[in-house]
Structure formats: C-alpha cells, structure tokens
Design an enzyme around this catalytic site. Structure first.
Site, mmCIF file in Angstrom:
data_model
loop_
_atom_site.group_PDB
_atom_site.id
_atom_site.type_symbol
_atom_site.label_atom_id
_atom_site.label_comp_id
_atom_site.label_asym_id
_atom_site.label_seq_id
_atom_site.Cartn_x
_atom_site.Cartn_y
_atom_site.Cartn_z
ATOM 1 N N ASP A 79 0.868 -1.174 0.000
ATOM 2 C CA ASP A 79 0.000 0.000 0.000
ATOM 3 C C ASP A 79 0.911 1.232 0.000
ATOM 4 O OD1 ASP A 79 -1.658 2.120 0.658
ATOM 5 O OD2 ASP A 79 -2.861 0.970 2.096
ATOM 6 N N HIS A 80 0.911 1.943 -1.098
ATOM 7 C CA HIS A 80 1.864 3.050 -1.247
ATOM 8 C C HIS A 80 1.542 4.226 -0.333
ATOM 9 C CE1 HIS A 80 5.266 4.877 -2.885
ATOM 10 N NE2 HIS A 80 5.034 4.773 -4.186
#
Ligand code: CAO
Length: 571
Positions: free
Chosen positions: A543-544
């Site tokens: 999850d950036h």
C-alpha cells in the site's frame, strides 16, 4: 392521574444478554408507540426495541454497553392519555410486570405459525424427517413476524454447512440471517426474495450429510420430528446469524473468504437495521461511511451526509465511495453471449459473491505497487530436502512456504511498518506487536485465508503442522471465524503450480502481501562463471500510502537475504 408502565425487552428469540449499542431517546422525551428506543446488537443480529405505547419517557435504566435479555426492564413510560385510556386492558401489554405481554406475543406467534403451517401441504410437518431429508424452518426470531426475505444465499442442490446462512431477513426493526440447522444438501427451497416469513415457517428441505457417529442424523431427527412447527425450530446453536455483515459471525459461522478476512470484526460498521436498509436502497457500502455515533456508529444523518458528499464530489456513486474517495466508472457492458454461440450460466458461489466486492474495494481503493525480486534458495532447498525424513517423522511436510513464513516473520521484525494498518479514518497508523501471518489457500469454493497466529513463536515444524492443518480445514470448509481473522500480513503462494510472477491484491487492512511463484534453476553469474542456482520469484504488493518503494525494495531484499542463508532467521 396519568398511568405509568414499565418498558421491557420483548421476546427477542434465541438471544440473551445482548449488548445495547445505541440509546435513541432520553428521559423526558415524548415517545410515539413503536418508536425505537434502543438498538441491540449481538454477533448474531441487530434489532431495535420499540416503545410499547405513546407517552413520556420518565426513566431510562439502560445505557450503551449494558447487556439485556427478554423481559428486562429498560425504562418507565408515562402513558399518553389516549394510550392510558385504551390500554387498561392492553396497558398490561408489552410493559406488564407479570410478563403477560411476552406470553401473549409468544402464543400469538405460535398461532400464526400454526396457521401458516396449515396453508400448504408442504408445510405440514408430519413428514418433516424421513429418507428424503428434513424440513428447514425459521427458528425462534422473537416478536418479529412476517419479515421480508431480502436475500437468498443458496440454491437448490447446494451443499451447505451447519450454521451456513441460507436467507437474510430484514424488517425496519431487525436484520438476521437464517442458518442451516445441519450440514447437508439443500433439496428444496420454498422461499424467494420478497416473501415474508415468521417463526416456524417452512423455508426448504435438506438431506442431512451422513455422520460417522450418527450424531448429526439423530440431532436432525430430534430437531425436526415434532409435529409442532415451532418446536421443530433448530436448537439454540442455530439461532439467527448475523446479517448485515458476515464479519460479525460467531466462531461457528460459515467460512469467510479471502479479502473479507482483512476486516477486523470489531471494526465493522455499526448501524441500525433501518440505516442498513436505507444504505442498501441507496447502494452505499457502509464500510465507506464514517460514523459519528458512539463507537463509530453510523447514523442516518451520517449516511445522508456521505451520499451528499459523494454527489458534490461529482462521482455520483456513493456505493463506490469507499475510504479513499468515490469512483465514477462506466457500467460493465451487457452482452448476450448466446448470440455468439452456446453458453451455460452458473451462479457464483457464496464465497465468490462475498469476496468479489471486497477484492474490488481493495483493488480500487488501495494504491498498489508490486515489487519483484528473486531469492537464491539453493541451500535452503537442500536443507528442506535433507529434513524431509524429520518432517515425515513429525507427521508433516516441509514445503518452501514454511521457510517463507519464517522469513516473513524476520522481515516484519526488521521492518515493522509492514506489520501495520491504517486506522479506519486514515489519520493514523496502527503498529501491531503481534505477528499473525495469513496464507491464501485455493479451495473448491474459492480462496480462503486462514491465519497462523503468533507465527514468530513457532518452529519450522510447528509452522508446517499448522499450515497443513489450516489448509486442510480450508479445503473442507471447516475453518472457524477466528482461524481466519486478525492477520497482519498475507502470503499467497502459487509456487506449487507455476508461473514467474504475479501481482497479488492486498488483503485490507493489511498493508502488504507477498506473492510467491515457482522456483526454477537458473544460470546465475557468480563473478567468474555462471552457476546453476535455484531461484525463487517474490512479488510484494504494498500500500503506497503507507510504504515507500525504497522500503519495499529493502524488505524483499531482506527476504532474499534470509532465504539465501536460513541461519539468518535465527538472528
Ligand atoms: N517453488 C517450487 N516448488 C514449490 C514451491 C515453489 N515456490 N512451493 C511449493 N512447491 C512444491 C512443494 O514442495 C510441493 O512439492 P512436493 O510435493 O514435491 O514436495 C508441491 O509444490 C505442492 O506444494 P503445495 O501447494 O501442496 O504446498 P505449499 O505448502 O506450497 O502450499 C497452499 C500450500 C495451501 C498455500 C497451496 O496448496 C495453495 O492453496 N496455493 C494456492 C494459493 C493461491 O491460490 N493464491 C492465489 C491468490 S491470488 O488469487
């Protein structure tokens, strides 16, 4: 002189000590008959307690967090003049201390059921249990009567587990699922969406699965052989199961698939049945609505505000407006495939129906990036093969996945950001001190993710044992709710099948997932010559919002480092 009456919890079916999760009125309020006073929500159902008459609320003796059962006093009402006048006989109704109301409600329900059972030959229960199976009837659902079926979750011919939800019922006061009384095969389903059912009504017929100890068959008989429809209701264990969210299921609830598991049951949206109903009508996923009530409870005005914001955003799609914002997407094309050739249509399995929207939500709301790497597992695999006899002696099998779990544990310790979750409002990061690793398992009915708890405290052999046990249970549809919840990080291994890389979908609220493909012997340059080395492909989706690319590269490099020399796992 105005007349007062106690307000008691009515017959709420097979439920006891149900927590009050919302108090909707205050002392001094003017109350209408049937107005909802408090909301009760257990892990089995959500229901509102209505006012027995109109009047003024003099005292309210419960608060949020209290637990109540049928007959408990929750307050006192000063009856409005007309209620007092008409209620001299009924005044002893729902609020009467002698419990006559509960009794009359019960007998009323029983009478209705009796009448209903006489309506069709199908519903006579003389032959409720014979070689062709047992009748399935609506269990004790308390004072709720003629509740609309809003969803049918199974089809004739389906194999069902005991306790598996068959139907969802929802009125403006309650939401509940009707579970299968036994494991077996559904031979007949006599209701459809829109039908209204009451306690004891026949909803279908099933053939009970053969049991080795005969327990299930005899239980089936005892639960269905009575002539009285009401007494043929399933045993207490078959009380209505949660409807609004399968996440709230109890330990014996049916398996919940991949992606659903990422949801912490305790963080699921709380909302009254009426709000849930409205959300469904508006096509809003409550998971995306921020609740302003106690413990994040979603009120009607939260829901309306959510829809308003979605419309103002220009997305026009509150349903897609999960955390992270709404999405305006075109409808999928409607194609008549039969125009192009012969086709056959088959409904999705229940697990696919549940997991699809969750996978979709995770895919569109989490900014995924996938980092690829390779680990040289030549020595690790030699050790694994050398330990084969030890594993067999211990009654288990050591596959590369067991070492990967160990390596992931080491990685989560070194890079604890991979063991976090975003809070539901997205404003903070929750750092977990425990290490529970989920493993995706391919099963005939869909993908499931059992969780190995405290993986950091287990040896390779213990992990191998647990992996075999949990994946076996997943394939047999025997996983409990608990065995599928609380994961911190997931591993999805396709290494036993093949492929070089893939992009796994993050199992929210986790922030990363490791995909593993098939190890292949490849020529690797050692500085002087090419050497044959066994290389394992790793695909880490992250999850950036939480993890930067550099963190991800370090994490996969570290996994490769540890797998390259497994003695490092012990450091
Ligand atoms: N490279 C090479 N061989 C591998 C390997 C890898 N990465 N991983 C496993 N193998 C080998 C095993 O050693 C075993 O070989 P032997 O029988 O000769 O020892 C064989 O492949 C089969 O392994 P397995 O699949 O039975 O066992 P596992 O521990 O690797 O996996 C489980 C267990 C439950 C994870 C797996 O069976 C499964 O269901 N995988 C599918 C997961 C999935 O569908 N993910 C996709 C999610 S995204 O849609």
């Amino acid at each position: 002189m105005s007349k007062r009456t106690e307000i008691r919890v009515p017959d709420i079916g097979d439920f006891e000590k149900v927590p009050v999760i919302e108090v909707l009125v205050a002392e001094g309020d003017t109350i209408e008959v049937e107005q909802s006073l408090v909301t009760l929500e257990s892990d089995k159902a959500t229901m509102e307690v209505p006012a027995p008459a109109s009047g003024t609320l003099v005292t309210l003796t419960v608060q949020e967090g209290d637990e109540v059962s049928e007959g408990d006093v929750i307050g006192e009402l000063e009856l409005a003049d007309d209620a007092a006048a008409s209620g001299d006989e009924a005044g002893d109704g729902p609020a009467a201390e002698d419990d006559s109301s509960a009794g009359s409600a019960d007998s009323g329900a029983a009478a209705d059921v009796g009448a209903a059972s006489g309506e069709s030959p199908d519903e006579t229960s003389d032959s409720s249990s014979d070689d062709s199976g047992i009748d399935i009837r609506v269990p004790d659902i308390g004072d709720f009567d003629k509740i609309p079926v809003i969803e049918v979750l199974v089809s004739e011919g389906d194999a069902v587990e005991a306790e598996q939800s068959l139907l969802t019922l929802e009125s403006d006061k309650a939401t509940m699922d009707i579970p299968a009384p036994q494991a077996g095969r559904l031979v007949k389903l006599s209701v459809q969406v829109g039908d209204e059912v009451s306690e004891g009504d026949l909803i279908g017929r099933m053939k009970v699965a053969a049991s080795t100890d005969g327990e299930s068959a005899s239980a089936a008989e005892s639960s269905s052989s009575s002539d009285a429809p009401v007494s043929s209701a399933p045993p207490p264990a078959s009380a209505p199961a949660p409807a609004a969210s399968s996440d709230d299921a109890g330990p014996s609830a049916p398996p919940v698939p991949f992606a659903e598991m990422g949801r912490d049951p305790s963080s699921l949206p709380h909302a009254s049945p009426a709000v849930r109903k409205l959300a469904r009508e508006l096509g809003v996923d409550l998971a995306g609505v921020k609740g302003s009530g106690a413990h994040g409870r979603i009120t009607e005005s939260d829901l309306k505000q959510h829809v308003k914001s979605a419309m103002q955003d220009g997305t026009g799609s509150a349903g897609a407006a999960a955390p992270g914002g709404g999405l305006a997407v075109a409808d999928p094309p409607k194609v008549d495939f039969s125009k192009f050739g012969e086709v056959e249509e088959e409904p999705l399995s229940r697990i696919q129906k549940i997991s699809g929207p969750n996978l979709h939500r995770n895919w569109v709301t989490i900014p995924h990036v996938t980092q690829f790497d390779e680990a040289d597992i030549t020595e690790m695999d030699a050790f694994r093969k050398a330990s084969k006899a030890d594993a067999e002696a211990a009654g288990t099998k050591m596959t590369p996945l067991v070492f990967l779990i160990k390596a992931v544990v080491a990685g989560l310790r070194k890079y604890p950001k991979f063991n976090t979750s975003l809070s539901s409002d997205g404003d903070s990061l929750v750092w977990k001190k425990y290490v529970h690793v989920g493993v995706a398992v391919d099963t005939p009915s869909g993908l499931m993710v059992p969780v190995i708890r405290d993986a950091d405290r287990k040896t390779l052999l213990e992990l191998a044992h647990e992996l075999t046990e949990l994946s076996g249970k997943a394939r047999d549809g025997k996983l409990s709710r608990e065995e599928m919840s609380g994961g911190c990080f997931s591993i999805s291994s396709l290494g036993g099948i093949g492929g070089t890389a893939f992009t796994p979908i993050i199992n929210a609220p986790e922030v990363a997932i490791l995909g593993v493909s098939k190890a292949e012997t490849k020529p690797v340059w050692n500085g002087e010559a090419f050497e044959p080395r066994l290389m394992l492909p790793l695909s880490l989706s992250y999850d950036h919002r939480v993890i930067d690319g550099a963190d991800a590269a370090r994490f996969t490099q570290y996994l490769a480092h540890v797998l390259g020399d497994i003695r490092r796992m012990m450091l």
